[in-house]
Enzyme design. Structure first.
Site: not given
Lengths: 756, 275
Positions: A731, A418-419, A334
């Protein structure tokens, strides 16, 4: 000089800042102020973009054999002897003559480093799984002389938490590896240079020297000292590459390099699950614009900077274990970068470099990383919206998040960790907390706290369901009690984890690129929301007979009603309301329990790829899902149940309340490309309208795949034909061919909608 | 009810859809004004059934038995669920704002929407009150039943003309062609917007003379905005099997791109706006 004067000191920037519009950013550390004063909004289309340069192609060609090898063999190399730090490895290059952005995590590309401060067991398991031998000296150090985050956490876990971990009702907790989800404001290094940042840290420190040393003040003083040392190390790291980053960047090339060094320092020091880069496109665009105006750069060189930076972001590697891979499949990290969005004054933050970042997906081909996230605002320039959708259609590599929804909460200089986790850059961090298995919790409620698979008493013993049929009010009351217990246990575990993470595995550099006083969130999460909503709907609108095993455990459910029951994903309020109120209810229960460092409680409806693992560990559920079957990913409806088209599916998900899931609500849509009588432009315009409608209705996230099942099936059979086939899961994006076979099947079984 | 086996979940046609606990017991209601009717299913995201994004409501009941039908599970009236107009309109209302923003509307298909004329009319009228564009997808076989007041609720007619040759029409649909042509002429006289749809089935409807016949018939009609050539597909074949019906087109392939282009060109040559 007094401390506050040092904080507000005009930087000694020489001519580094020539041509920039002045503002508050010159006297205090404020990248946001710099961007809104200096970014050049771009409202045109993509016609100006340039292809990949010869140098870019040369570097890319050097990397291809590594990618191919990695697909076949997995981990290619590990430095098992040297715990990773900013200065642990000497300089490494891919192709020194052609690299215009330099810096690797270790001394060679694709050689993975170890991070034993998180936990030795995880490191050694990872090394063995990769086919290498753990190093005895490292083993001795981290068993005899030095404790790890993991050791600390397990000293403080309670038997109850251990049971929850074992049964799988709470999993994925960052108790043995880096927590991640912290975004250093890497841009600060380019704009201010390391010296100025160190000065500001000294000033921040001086302000608390006369404060009474409570736990928090003592901790903060130590952290600030650590931060200063990290910044000094960062400058030394840059020296290994013959660069001096003590002063601000003087041109675009340096701005890219300085920013990347800061990020590189972060990934040398921490192996967080998610290591986002933040929101660099429109920041770096200011430098590009200045150089373009001065004639020091042309479009081809500007694109080259982006392509080469992105090449570096595509080869970040961490050593993980097989268990970890099951939760977060396909080696993701990510390196999330945000493009687009609007500023608080209503101007767009779309710049030419927003396009250049997306364009790397053509110049280098589709890829999962960096995790490019479009901050979608309905007010963004139409040509940019259209270009985003086009890139999605061609690469399935983008995700979209609702800027109009987030901006009121997080301002106009947030990034996505991250997502789906928004955070103000340099002003906010989170204590990452994975997620609980919400479906299992419902089954615990029905079974009086016993696990439906093992039969063990995991939650405190309560009255199980008695009688032959499930009663909605009865089950809801029981579920409420279970959720109370689960929330409390979950917060308890998280407090232990993050106390120890700060103590043993503190992210010195990432935090050095934050203000001293920040907002901390503690991010909780739920998996299996649609399973639970559908189950409760089945109980409410059907007539559910239960089946018990010999020990009295309820193990199956039969709907004896004569009608099927409403299911999440069809814009049907009867069940959508259940889903929404569950989100709010669990959030409220979590909020009751104080957090470590007084962090603000947040929640996500997100699974990554853990929907498969969670499903595997969960028995039959009242919605008709069979034991072991995957959950819907994120906030998605269960596979195949959103049977009325993508609009109905979207509208259901859009109802979930963001205010009670401020850590994000993940929704993945797969659309089969179809031939229609619409022209290309018309199709893109229609898709843009669809996005506008979804986000206007309160939708938070859209992970869009444009691909057909046949291609995916073929890719399973012939992985070598599809080295770069990228798909979005919950995500993030992955190389499809690097998913486990189970996850590949899960992706294929998802609902594919007709053309958007 | 016919003997319908459970269909593949996730199909927009599947019978689970729309079967709702609030559906009243049909035997309790006597209805002649269309307050209640039989709905098979609905879909919210079609780009094929009129302009923009369409909510498509599939009613049950059809008098034709087309050999290539992809919704044989809608032939019998009671294949559907008996629901009230209010129930249907409430459901449509849930989508109306989004559908409007997407420049779409409601399309009633089936089955044959004119089998339940009064019911269909009430739904169309309700949708129009929500500001939605309305369309019906029809074979035109029952066109004589569509009076002025019914047609005034319809913004667009998607009219299937399956053949210009009565013999072919009868072979393909088991019915007469004449009512459809009559209906088309009436719509032309009323200047009601029409998209003519022609399903191209290799070996059944692809004869050049057949195509020319439709093209010559349609070309002079100013109200016909589009002639849409719809290539036959096998996506409905599983239903024939599920229902235990004999499916004559088991081995028929979808038409080639070349064949589709030839037919489109035939329409264009006659002066039709075709796609």
């Amino acid at each position: 000089m007094t401390a506050s004067a040092a904080l507000r000191k005009e930087g000694d920037a020489g001519d580094c800042w020539r041509g920039f519009r002045p503002g508050d950013w010159r006297t205090s550390i404020s990248v946001r102020d710099f961007i809104v004063r200096n970014a050049t909004p771009y409202t045109g289309n993509e016609d100006f973009l340039a292809g990949a340069s010869q140098r870019t192609k040369a570097v890319w060609a050097k990397l291809q054999p590594y990618f191919a090898d990695e697909r076949k063999k997995g981990v290619l190399a590990v430095d098992t002897k040297t715990p990773s730090t900013l200065l642990a490895h000497k300089a490494g290059y891919i192709d020194r003559d052609n690299e215009i952005i330099v810096g690797l995590q270790t001394d060679q590309p694709f050689k993975r480093a170890i991070f034993p401060f998180g936990g030795l067991r995880m490191v050694e398991a990872g090394i063995k799984a990769a086919g290498f031998e753990p190093d005895p000296a490292v083993h001795e150090t981290f068993t005899k002389y030095r404790r790890s985050h993991n050791d600390g956490v397990f000293d403080t876990y309670t038997p109850e938490i251990m049971n929850c971990r074992r049964s799988g009702i709470i999993t994925g907790l960052p108790d043995a590896y880096g927590r991640g989800r912290i975004i250093g404001d890497y841009r600060r290094v380019a704009l201010y240079g390391v010296d100025r940042l160190i000065e500001a840290k000294h000033a921040e420190r001086a302000q608390i020297d006369d404060m009474w040393p409570t736990d928090e003040i003592i901790r903060m003083r130590e952290e600030l000292s650590e931060q200063v040392r990290a910044l000094e190390d960062l400058a030394s790291m840059a020296k290994l590459y013959d660069r001096d980053i003590s002063k601000p960047a003087t041109n675009a090339q340096e701005a890219f390099q300085w920013t990347y060094f800061a990020y590189l320092g972060a990934i040398k020091e921490a192996n967080g699950a998610a290591m986002s880069i933040g929101r660099i496109s429109s920041f770096l665009d200011v430098y590009i614009e200045r150089d373009l105006k001065a004639g020091a750069l042309d479009e081809a060189r500007a694109q080259e900077l982006w392509d080469q930076l992105v090449q570096k972001l595509r080869i970040v590697r961490f050593l993980r274990t097989p268990d970890y891979d099951a939760l977060f499949s396909g080696d993701p990290y990510w390196a999330t970068e945000c493009v687009g969005g609007m500023d608080l004054d209503g101007r767009t933050l779309v710049t030419k470099s927003s396009y250049r970042m997306l364009h790397t997906l053509y110049n280098l081909g589709a890829a999962p990383e960096p995790n490019i996230t479009v901050l979608w605002s309905n007010h963004m320039p139409a040509p940019f919206k259209r270009y985003c959708v086009k890139v999605s259609r061609d690469t399935s590599s983008l995700q979209y998040e609702n800027d109009d929804l987030m901006r009121p909460f997080w301002g106009d200089d947030y990034g996505i960790a991250c997502c789906v986790s928004a955070m103000r850059l340099g002003k906010q961090m989170q204590f990452f907390g994975a997620r609980v298995n919400f479906a299992k919790a419902l089954l615990y409620a029905i079974n009086g706290g016993r696990d439906e698979v093992s039969g063990d008493q995991v939650a405190p013993q309560t009255m199980p369901v008695v009688g032959e049929f499930l009663d909605y009010d009865d089950v809801m009351a029981k579920f409420d009690t279970t959720m109370e217990w689960l929330a409390k246990t979950y917060v308890h575990a998280m407090n232990c984890i993050h106390y120890m993470h700060d103590k043993y595995f503190y992210e010195r550099l990432e935090m050095a690129l934050h203000d001293r006083d920040i907002l901390r969130t503690m991010a909780f999460g739920i998996a299996g929301l649609s399973v639970v909503a559908d189950s409760l709907s089945a109980i409410k609108y059907g007539k559910m007979r239960v089946t018990r095993d010999a020990t009295g455990l309820i193990v199956d459910y039969q709907n004896e009603g004569n009608q099927s029951t409403p299911q999440f994903g069809n814009n049907d309020d009867r069940v959508d309301q259940i889903a929404s109120s569950l989100v709010t209810s669990f959030m409220d229960k979590i909020r009751k329990h104080p957090t470590y460092r007084n962090a603000t409680h947040t929640q996500s409806v997100l699974t990554i790829t853990s929907n498969v693992v969670y499903g595997k560990a969960t028995g039959n559920t009242p919605d008709g899902r069979r034991k072991g079957e995957p959950f819907g990913p994120g906030a998605n409806p269960m596979h195949g149940r959103d049977s009325h088209g993508w609009l109905a599916s979207c509208l259901s998900v859009a109802k979930l309340p963001y205010k009670d899931s401020l850590d994000g609500i993940s929704y993945t849509v797969s659309v089969a490309p179809q031939k229609t009588h619409l022209s290309d432009t018309q199709l893109l315009d229609e898709a843009v309208k669809a996005f506008d409608v979804y986000f206007d209705r309160g939708g938070f996230h859209m992970n869009l795949n444009v691909i057909d099942k046949e291609t995916l099936e073929d890719a399973i059979k012939n992985p070598d034909k599809y080295p770069q086939l990228t798909i979005r899961v919950s995500g993030y994006a992955v190389n499809f061919v690097r998913l486990t076979p189970e996850q590949q099947r899960d992706v294929i079984s998802r609902t594919f909608h007709g053309q958007i | 009810m016919s003997t319908v086996q459970p269909l593949e979940p996730g199909s927009r046609y599947d019978l689970r859809v729309g079967i709702s606990p609030d559906a009243p017991d049909e035997s309790a209601v006597k209805d002649e004004v269309g307050s209640f009717g039989y709905c098979h299913s609905y879909e919210t995201s079609s780009r094929y059934d009129g302009p923009g994004l369409r909510v498509v409501l599939f009613l049950s009941g059809c008098l034709l038995r087309c050999s290539y039908c992809h919704n044989p599970d809608t032939w019998h009236l009671k294949d559907g669920t008996y629901v009230s107009v209010d129930h249907v309109l409430r459901r449509i209302a849930d989508f109306a704002p989004s559908i409007q923003a997407l420049g779409g509307g409601l399309t009633i298909s089936g089955g044959e929407p004119m089998v339940q004329l009064a019911f269909t009319k009430r739904i169309l009228a309700g949708a129009r009150r929500m500001g939605l564009h309305t369309a019906i997808q029809t074979s035109g076989f029952l066109g004589d039943r569509a009076d002025e007041s019914f047609l005034s609720e319809v913004d667009l007619v998607l009219l299937d003309i399956k053949s210009s040759d009565p013999e072919t029409y009868r072979r393909t649909t088991e019915r007469d062609l004449a009512p459809t042509l009559r209906f088309a002429e009436r719509l032309a006289a009323l200047s009601k917007p029409v998209w003519v749809r022609f399903t191209l089935v290799p070996g059944e409807t692809d004869d050049p003379t057949n195509v020319d016949g439709i093209a010559r018939f349609v070309a002079p009609m100013k109200n016909v905005q589009w002639v849409e050539v719809q290539p036959f597909h096998q996506m409905g074949s599983f239903k024939w099997k599920a229902m235990g019906l004999e499916y004559k087109l088991e081995n028929t392939q979808p038409p080639s791109r070349d064949l589709v282009n030839r037919v489109i060109e035939q329409f264009r040559a006659a002066g039709c706006q075709a796609r």
